[in-house]
Design an enzyme around this catalytic site. Structure first.
Site, PDB file in Angstrom:
ATOM      1  N   ASP A 107      -2.738  10.327   3.267  1.00  0.00           N
ATOM      2  CA  ASP A 107      -4.112   9.881   3.510  1.00  0.00           C
ATOM      3  C   ASP A 107      -4.847  10.938   4.338  1.00  0.00           C
ATOM      4  O   ASP A 107      -4.736  10.973   5.560  1.00  0.00           O
ATOM      5  CB  ASP A 107      -4.092   8.535   4.252  1.00  0.00           C
ATOM      6  CG  ASP A 107      -5.500   7.985   4.493  1.00  0.00           C
ATOM      7  OD1 ASP A 107      -6.459   8.540   3.920  1.00  0.00           O
ATOM      8  OD2 ASP A 107      -5.623   6.995   5.247  1.00  0.00           O
ATOM      9  N   LYS A 122     -10.181  12.746   8.000  1.00  0.00           N
ATOM     10  CA  LYS A 122      -9.572  12.454   9.307  1.00  0.00           C
ATOM     11  C   LYS A 122      -9.520  13.715  10.158  1.00  0.00           C
ATOM     12  O   LYS A 122      -9.300  14.799   9.636  1.00  0.00           O
ATOM     13  CB  LYS A 122      -8.126  11.973   9.121  1.00  0.00           C
ATOM     14  CG  LYS A 122      -7.976  10.589   8.562  1.00  0.00           C
ATOM     15  CD  LYS A 122      -6.511  10.190   8.532  1.00  0.00           C
ATOM     16  CE  LYS A 122      -6.334   8.811   7.918  1.00  0.00           C
ATOM     17  NZ  LYS A 122      -7.000   7.747   8.677  1.00  0.00           N
ATOM     18  N   ARG A 145      -7.452  -0.776   1.683  1.00  0.00           N
ATOM     19  CA  ARG A 145      -7.936  -2.076   1.208  1.00  0.00           C
ATOM     20  C   ARG A 145      -8.405  -1.983  -0.239  1.00  0.00           C
ATOM     21  O   ARG A 145      -8.342  -2.962  -0.983  1.00  0.00           O
ATOM     22  CB  ARG A 145      -9.035  -2.600   2.140  1.00  0.00           C
ATOM     23  CG  ARG A 145     -10.240  -1.723   2.252  1.00  0.00           C
ATOM     24  CD  ARG A 145     -11.072  -2.032   3.475  1.00  0.00           C
ATOM     25  NE  ARG A 145     -10.540  -1.423   4.688  1.00  0.00           N
ATOM     26  CZ  ARG A 145     -11.065  -1.574   5.911  1.00  0.00           C
ATOM     27  NH1 ARG A 145     -12.144  -2.330   6.073  1.00  0.00           N
ATOM     28  NH2 ARG A 145     -10.538  -0.983   6.950  1.00  0.00           N
ATOM     29  N   LYS A 153       0.852  -1.194   0.000  1.00  0.00           N
ATOM     30  CA  LYS A 153       0.000   0.000   0.000  1.00  0.00           C
ATOM     31  C   LYS A 153       0.885   1.239   0.000  1.00  0.00           C
ATOM     32  O   LYS A 153       1.612   1.484   0.955  1.00  0.00           O
ATOM     33  CB  LYS A 153      -0.900  -0.005   1.245  1.00  0.00           C
ATOM     34  CG  LYS A 153      -1.627   1.330   1.501  1.00  0.00           C
ATOM     35  CD  LYS A 153      -2.504   1.305   2.757  1.00  0.00           C
ATOM     36  CE  LYS A 153      -3.084   2.682   3.086  1.00  0.00           C
ATOM     37  NZ  LYS A 153      -3.947   2.701   4.284  1.00  0.00           N
ATOM     38  N   GLU A 200      -9.351   3.415   2.439  1.00  0.00           N
ATOM     39  CA  GLU A 200      -8.856   3.415   1.058  1.00  0.00           C
ATOM     40  C   GLU A 200      -7.769   2.374   0.826  1.00  0.00           C
ATOM     41  O   GLU A 200      -7.572   1.922  -0.293  1.00  0.00           O
ATOM     42  CB  GLU A 200      -8.355   4.806   0.678  1.00  0.00           C
ATOM     43  CG  GLU A 200      -6.889   5.125   1.040  1.00  0.00           C
ATOM     44  CD  GLU A 200      -6.618   5.124   2.550  1.00  0.00           C
ATOM     45  OE1 GLU A 200      -7.576   5.234   3.324  1.00  0.00           O
ATOM     46  OE2 GLU A 200      -5.442   4.983   2.938  1.00  0.00           O
ATOM     47  N   ASP A 239       1.661   6.668   5.224  1.00  0.00           N
ATOM     48  CA  ASP A 239       0.684   5.686   4.750  1.00  0.00           C
ATOM     49  C   ASP A 239       1.172   4.932   3.507  1.00  0.00           C
ATOM     50  O   ASP A 239       0.448   4.115   2.951  1.00  0.00           O
ATOM     51  CB  ASP A 239      -0.664   6.365   4.496  1.00  0.00           C
ATOM     52  CG  ASP A 239      -1.835   5.468   4.832  1.00  0.00           C
ATOM     53  OD1 ASP A 239      -1.624   4.458   5.532  1.00  0.00           O
ATOM     54  OD2 ASP A 239      -2.954   5.764   4.373  1.00  0.00           O
TER      55      ASP A 239
HETATM   56  N1  BES Z   1      -4.005   4.673   6.952  1.00  0.00           N
HETATM   57  C1  BES Z   1      -5.122   4.445   7.776  1.00  0.00           C
HETATM   58  C2  BES Z   1      -4.834   3.505   8.951  1.00  0.00           C
HETATM   59  C3  BES Z   1      -3.867   3.965   9.984  1.00  0.00           C
HETATM   60  C4  BES Z   1      -4.245   4.910  10.928  1.00  0.00           C
HETATM   61  C5  BES Z   1      -2.641   3.378  10.088  1.00  0.00           C
HETATM   62  C6  BES Z   1      -3.371   5.290  11.903  1.00  0.00           C
HETATM   63  C7  BES Z   1      -1.758   3.740  11.064  1.00  0.00           C
HETATM   64  C8  BES Z   1      -2.119   4.701  11.973  1.00  0.00           C
HETATM   65  C9  BES Z   1      -6.249   3.807   6.981  1.00  0.00           C
HETATM   66  O1  BES Z   1      -6.346   4.212   5.669  1.00  0.00           O
HETATM   67  C10 BES Z   1      -7.508   4.181   7.661  1.00  0.00           C
HETATM   68  O2  BES Z   1      -7.819   5.335   7.670  1.00  0.00           O
HETATM   69  N2  BES Z   1      -8.206   3.208   8.225  1.00  0.00           N
HETATM   70  C11 BES Z   1      -9.405   3.452   8.930  1.00  0.00           C
HETATM   71  C12 BES Z   1     -10.441   2.455   8.483  1.00  0.00           C
HETATM   72  C13 BES Z   1     -11.813   2.756   8.917  1.00  0.00           C
HETATM   73  C14 BES Z   1     -12.362   3.971   8.191  1.00  0.00           C
HETATM   74  C15 BES Z   1     -12.676   1.561   8.639  1.00  0.00           C
HETATM   75  C16 BES Z   1      -9.116   3.304  10.420  1.00  0.00           C
HETATM   76  O3  BES Z   1      -8.362   2.402  10.791  1.00  0.00           O
HETATM   77  O4  BES Z   1      -9.617   4.101  11.194  1.00  0.00           O
HETATM   78 ZN    ZN Z   2      -4.663   4.851   4.755  1.00  0.00          ZN
HETATM   79 MN    MN Z   3      -7.493   5.957   5.408  1.00  0.00          MN
END
Ligand code: BES
Ligand code: ZN
Ligand code: MN
Length: 479
Positions: free
Chosen positions: A245, A252, A326, A240, A324, A263
């Site tokens: 992000d 966010k 996945r 990825k 995003e 990311d």
């Molecule tokens: N890149 C983030 C996940 C992440 C967050 C990794 C903080 C490391 C530290 C990912 O794209 C994301 O935003 N995931 C969300 C998924 C949710 C919307 C289902 C998450 O984990 O909150």
């Molecule tokens: Zn992400």
């Molecule tokens: Mn994300």
């Protein structure tokens, strides 16, 4: 690579008549023998200074000419008696300039000393600031064999550099260019897929990337080791590479967005792993795919409730644009499976939930094959680069149901977020393909010896060691 590529190392042959000072590395249990290890004066000085051989403790010992030698505490070490390489990273920031060698207990591997020392020598890219030369500092005297460990350090530090680079300087094409440069220098055939071809072959990656003015792309690299024929096992890697992000429309909060240059940590890790496999010339066929993209907010960004027809033909409802990663990975996994790999590994900074479960230092491992998982976990434990396995729990699969598509990209329940993300990915892995998914943090939250705060290539050594075991390459040098 050669030793000349590592300014913090000094080849034995280049020492000439110059003095080489000694670092005595020791555990607390060896403190009573300090006088025998060094001399009475040094031992008395260390006692007066309260040196306890604690992990990463450095004490400089004075002599007539300034600093005469040094002590490094290894701490009580690990339960298996081994020592982790990072501790030797405490040396470089503390030692005065000049040539040094490390005298360590017999069970400490020479490679670990070199690896740790080099990891401690890491510095952030300069980004335009002036910086002094690395060879002005302390240098570790090494033999030619040290190059293997130094190469591992170089792979880890390249990952750190890519992650640490600010997102204005590390867009999707910058990441792809860095990958292309690294991989083609080692003889891989590299393509960077963009535009119409991307829309056709990686439509989900294109969909995630359409909100950014910096267009998305997929790096596809292929390589075959000099000892591998056309029937050699195929290792496929996917990463990825979300260069920033924002979360997209399901944006966010500021505090969570702040770190999101990292990311692309999964892509950085898989690039480093590919590089190491190629440097070691493993008898494998290798494929690498990196989904390079930026998740932005704009008038042409994807929306919550969009439905995407993925490469596999399965449709996905975008329940949340912040899930995003996945989406980026799903097309990479489908494409990887088209080549029928013997092992497929993906890595991603995929979920905050994996961090809630395991914290920053333990990447989560999901795996559809127990033997593969056991090898990866054991390899990580062996080299102080651990992962922790979480389940692909089928019972939660229905949480991804969508009324308008084959699946939603988010779960209907606010629980087991790392598991449901992995289950989402599994929908794109062909049955019969052995697959390991790594949900990593890609970052050191605090500075520790050999582990500066910032981007980190967590589980590079674990995955590499696991690959040696899985393909039974035990005879091949792995240090
Ligand atoms: N890149 C983030 C996940 C992440 C967050 C990794 C903080 C490391 C530290 C990912 O794209 C994301 O935003 N995931 C969300 C998924 C949710 C919307 C289902 C998450 O984990 O909150
Ligand atoms: Zn992400
Ligand atoms: Mn994300």
């Amino acid at each position: 690579m050669t030793l000349d590529d590592f300014p913090c190392l000094l080849p034995q042959a280049a020492v000439g008549g110059h003095p080489v000072r000694v670092v005595h590395a020791l555990r607390p249990a060896q403190l009573p023998q300090l006088a025998a290890l060094t001399d009475g004066r040094a031992a008395a000085f260390a006692t007066d200074m309260g040196f306890g051989a604690k992990y990463g403790e450095v004490l400089l010992l004075p002599g007539d000419q300034g600093v005469e030698s040094a002590l490094l505490g290894l701490g009580d070490g690990r339960d298996d008696g081994g020592c982790d390489p990072f501790v030797f990273g405490a040396l470089l920031p503390r030692l005065p300039a000049g040539a040094w060698r490390v005298q360590a207990p017999a069970d400490v591997g020479a490679g670990d000393i070199v690896l740790g020392f080099c990891l401690g020598a890491y510095r952030m890219p300069a980004f335009g600031r002036a910086q002094s030369s690395d060879s002005d500092g302390p240098r570790l005297v090494v033999t030619e064999q040290a190059v293997a460990a130094a190469e591992v350090a170089a792979c880890i530090c390249q990952g750190r550099d890519l992650i640490n680079t600010p997102p204005n300087l590390m867009g999707p094409m910058d990441l792809a260019d860095a990958a292309r440069l690294t991989l083609s220098a080692l003889g891989a055939d590299v393509k960077v897929i963009t535009g119409e071809e991307l829309l056709r072959d990686y439509p989900t990656v294109a969909h995630v990337g359409m909100g950014s003015d910096r267009p998305p792309c997929v790096v596809v690299a292929q390589w075959r080791g000099s000892r591998a024929d056309v029937n050699a096992p195929l290792l496929s890697l996917a990463g990825k590479g979300v260069c920033f992000d924002t979360g997209g429309y399901d944006i966010k909060p500021a505090s969570s967005m702040l770190r999101m240059k990292k990311d692309m940590g999964g892509a950085a890790l898989m690039l480093s792993l590919a590089r190491l496999v190629m440097l070691r010339d493993l008898p494998l066929r290798l494929e690498l795919r990196l989904g390079c993209v930026e998740n932005s907010v704009s008038g042409h960004a994807m929306r919550p409730s969009d439905v995407i027809v993925t490469r596999s033909g399965q449709t996905v409802e975008v329940g949340n644009t912040d899930a995003e990663g996945r989406l980026v990975l799903c097309d990479l996994l489908s494409a990887a499976c088209d080549s029928g790999p013997d092992l497929l590994i993906d890595a991603a900074t995929l979920t905050g939930a994996a961090r809630v479960a395991l914290g920053p230092d333990l990447p989560a491992l999901f795996c559809n094959d127990d033997a593969v998982a056991v090898h990866l976990l054991a390899a990580g434990d062996m080299c102080a680069d651990p992962m922790w396995r979480l389940p692909l729990w089928n019972g939660y699969r229905e949480w991804l149901r969508s009324p308008v598509a084959d699946m939603n990209n988010i779960s209907s329940r606010p629980m087991a977020g790392a598991v449901t993300a992995a289950l989402f990915l599994q929908n794109f892995v062909k049955t019969g393909v052995r697959w390991a998914h790594i949900d990593t943090y890609g970052w050191n939250d605090s500075a520790r010896p050999g582990r500066p705060e910032g981007g980190e290539s967590l589980c590079l050594r674990a995955t590499y060691g696991g690959i040696l075991k899985i393909f039974d390459f035990d005879g091949i040098k792995d240090d």
